[in-house]
Design a protein around this motif. Structure first.
Motif, short mmCIF file in Angstrom:
data_model
loop_
_atom_site.label_atom_id
_atom_site.label_comp_id
_atom_site.label_asym_id
_atom_site.label_seq_id
_atom_site.Cartn_x
_atom_site.Cartn_y
_atom_site.Cartn_z
N PHE A 121 -3.45 -9.98 8.92
CA PHE A 121 -2.73 -8.69 9.26
C PHE A 121 -3.19 -7.63 8.30
O PHE A 121 -3.46 -7.78 7.01
N THR A 122 -3.27 -6.46 9.02
CA THR A 122 -3.83 -5.37 8.24
C THR A 122 -3.35 -4.09 9.01
O THR A 122 -3.14 -4.01 10.05
N ASN A 123 -3.61 -3.12 8.20
CA ASN A 123 -3.55 -1.60 8.83
C ASN A 123 -2.23 -1.17 9.33
O ASN A 123 -1.92 -0.82 10.40
N TRP A 124 -1.01 -1.60 8.44
CA TRP A 124 0.34 -0.95 8.86
C TRP A 124 0.32 0.37 7.94
O TRP A 124 -0.01 0.38 6.89
N PRO A 125 1.38 1.33 8.38
CA PRO A 125 1.36 2.52 7.59
C PRO A 125 2.33 2.03 6.32
O PRO A 125 2.88 1.14 6.22
N ASN A 126 2.58 3.03 5.43
CA ASN A 126 2.95 2.79 4.02
C ASN A 126 4.60 2.52 4.11
O ASN A 126 5.35 1.85 3.53
N SER A 127 5.39 3.12 5.47
CA SER A 127 6.61 3.04 5.57
C SER A 127 7.00 1.71 6.50
O SER A 127 8.09 1.44 7.00
N ALA A 128 6.19 0.98 6.68
CA ALA A 128 6.02 -0.29 7.69
C ALA A 128 5.79 -1.44 6.82
O ALA A 128 5.56 -1.63 5.84
N THR A 129 5.72 -2.60 7.62
CA THR A 129 5.32 -3.86 7.26
C THR A 129 4.49 -4.64 8.26
O THR A 129 3.96 -4.17 9.08
N PHE A 145 -1.96 -11.08 4.51
CA PHE A 145 -1.77 -9.73 4.68
C PHE A 145 -2.68 -8.81 3.54
O PHE A 145 -2.40 -9.18 2.30
N ILE A 146 -3.41 -7.87 4.06
CA ILE A 146 -4.21 -7.14 3.29
C ILE A 146 -4.15 -5.71 3.47
O ILE A 146 -4.30 -5.38 4.66
N GLY A 147 -3.24 -5.23 2.67
CA GLY A 147 -2.81 -3.61 2.87
C GLY A 147 -4.15 -2.83 2.34
O GLY A 147 -5.13 -3.25 1.86
N GLN A 150 -1.61 -0.13 -3.47
CA GLN A 150 -0.35 -0.49 -3.82
C GLN A 150 0.82 0.03 -3.41
O GLN A 150 2.11 -0.26 -3.82
N SER A 151 0.80 1.15 -2.46
CA SER A 151 1.99 1.99 -2.04
C SER A 151 2.09 1.66 -0.59
O SER A 151 2.77 2.18 0.14
N ASN A 152 1.08 0.66 -0.07
CA ASN A 152 0.95 0.45 1.33
C ASN A 152 2.04 -0.71 1.91
O ASN A 152 1.84 -1.75 2.11
N PHE A 171 -1.15 -12.43 -0.14
CA PHE A 171 -0.86 -11.18 0.16
C PHE A 171 -1.43 -10.34 -1.00
O PHE A 171 -1.61 -10.68 -2.04
N SER A 172 -2.00 -9.12 -0.49
CA SER A 172 -2.78 -8.32 -1.26
C SER A 172 -2.70 -6.82 -0.93
O SER A 172 -2.58 -6.59 -0.20
N THR A 173 -2.82 -6.02 -2.07
CA THR A 173 -2.81 -4.54 -1.97
C THR A 173 -1.88 -3.90 -1.08
O THR A 173 -2.01 -3.28 -0.07
N ALA A 174 -0.43 -3.98 -1.48
CA ALA A 174 0.54 -3.57 -0.89
C ALA A 174 1.68 -3.27 -1.83
O ALA A 174 1.56 -3.67 -2.91
N SER A 175 2.68 -2.49 -1.39
CA SER A 175 3.74 -2.40 -2.30
C SER A 175 4.46 -3.60 -2.61
O SER A 175 4.61 -3.61 -3.87
N SER A 176 4.86 -4.50 -1.71
CA SER A 176 5.44 -5.69 -2.05
C SER A 176 4.93 -6.95 -1.09
O SER A 176 4.47 -6.65 -0.19
#
Length: 268
Positions: A121-129, A145-147, A150-152, A171-176
């Motif tokens: 999974f990739t390329n969701w906006p910062n306000s999404a999941t 899941f690769i965002g 770290q705010s993604n 899980f990598s490179t995301a807010s949570s």
């Protein structure tokens, strides 16, 4: 009188078809299409994932060929559907195009007989999941899941969940990595054998004690114990983690130690 007659050339006039004929000016119904999504229970092929989900019934298995799919999926209110890749999470990617959540599952009929296996999974906006769950408890395994930062946003977010299974995911490179809001503190959700890197927050379980998250039959160890003792307890009980007791006797424990951490440290 001069008449300019245009010859009629029959063929496939749809430029998205595999056998598109740029010279054809009259479609003869011969177009064939790339159909990489297969409902193997009904023997029906699809050009995208969403129509396959929309047509699925309980007990169906949908197999998706390796490729990148630019979709934002809304899961139907149908339980016991398996969505799986014929490849793995490195080559079967669902890209949210930066628009919204990549998958939304929002139905209280969904339990762990609903499975999603082997996608990236990739390329969701910062306000999404990557995957958003609401009152839904599917079995999620072998996903990545690769965002983008770290705010993604959040890789997996669950609201009012009680028995979701999340295992063998990356899980990598995301807010949570994982953020769950359980429906109660007495659920049976399982989070097992996942890897989280470069996320601002790893796992956030709202208002749930560590020992209730890890296992209903949890084992613990004192905070001043030796690592080799922790390994021995895990091996003898055939478990992969221990709750570390707080030196201040907090009922929530001080933290968690895992077999993976001991292996990385060379303790065992």
């Amino acid at each position: 009188i001069l008449v300019n007659l245009v010859p009629c050339i029959f063929g496939c006039t749809d430029s998205t078809a595999l056998n598109y004929n740029a010279l054809a000016n009259s479609d003869d119904g011969s177009c064939t299409y790339y159909t990489p999504v297969h409902n193997i229970s009904q023997s029906i092929d699809y050009r995208a994932i969403q129509p396959a989900l929309d047509a699925a019934v309980a007990g169906d298995t949908i197999v998706v060929d390796p490729d990148t799919y630019y979709e934002n999926l809304l899961w139907p209110a149908v339980n016991d559907i398996t969505l799986m890749s014929s490849g793995d999470s490195s080559n079967t990617i669902i890209d949210g195009s930066g628009l919204s959540d990549v998958i939304i599952i929002s139905s209280n009929v969904i339990d762990t007989t609903t499975k999603i296996i082997g996608f990236g999974f990739t390329n969701w906006p910062n306000s999404a999941t990557g995957i958003k769950l609401n009152q839904s408890n599917p079995h999620l395994s072998n996903l990545s899941f690769i965002g983008s930062s770290q705010s993604n946003g959040i890789c997996i977010q669950g609201t009012s969940v009680s028995s979701v299974i999340i295992e063998h995911c990356y899980f990598s490179t995301a807010s949570s990595g994982i953020k769950l809001y359980p429906s109660s503190s007495y659920g049976s959700s399982l989070i097992s054998m996942n890897k989280i890197t470069d996320c601002s927050n790893g796992i956030n379980i709202d208002d749930t004690k560590i020992k209730e998250v890890m296992t209903s039959n949890f084992k613990s160890i004192e905070s001043n114990a030796l690592a080799i003792d922790a390994a021995a307890i895990m091996e003898s009980n055939k478990i992969l983690s221990l709750v570390v007791n707080s030196p201040h006797k907090s009922p929530d424990g001080a933290g968690v130690i895992t077999m993976h951490q001991l292996l990385e440290a060379g303790i065992i």
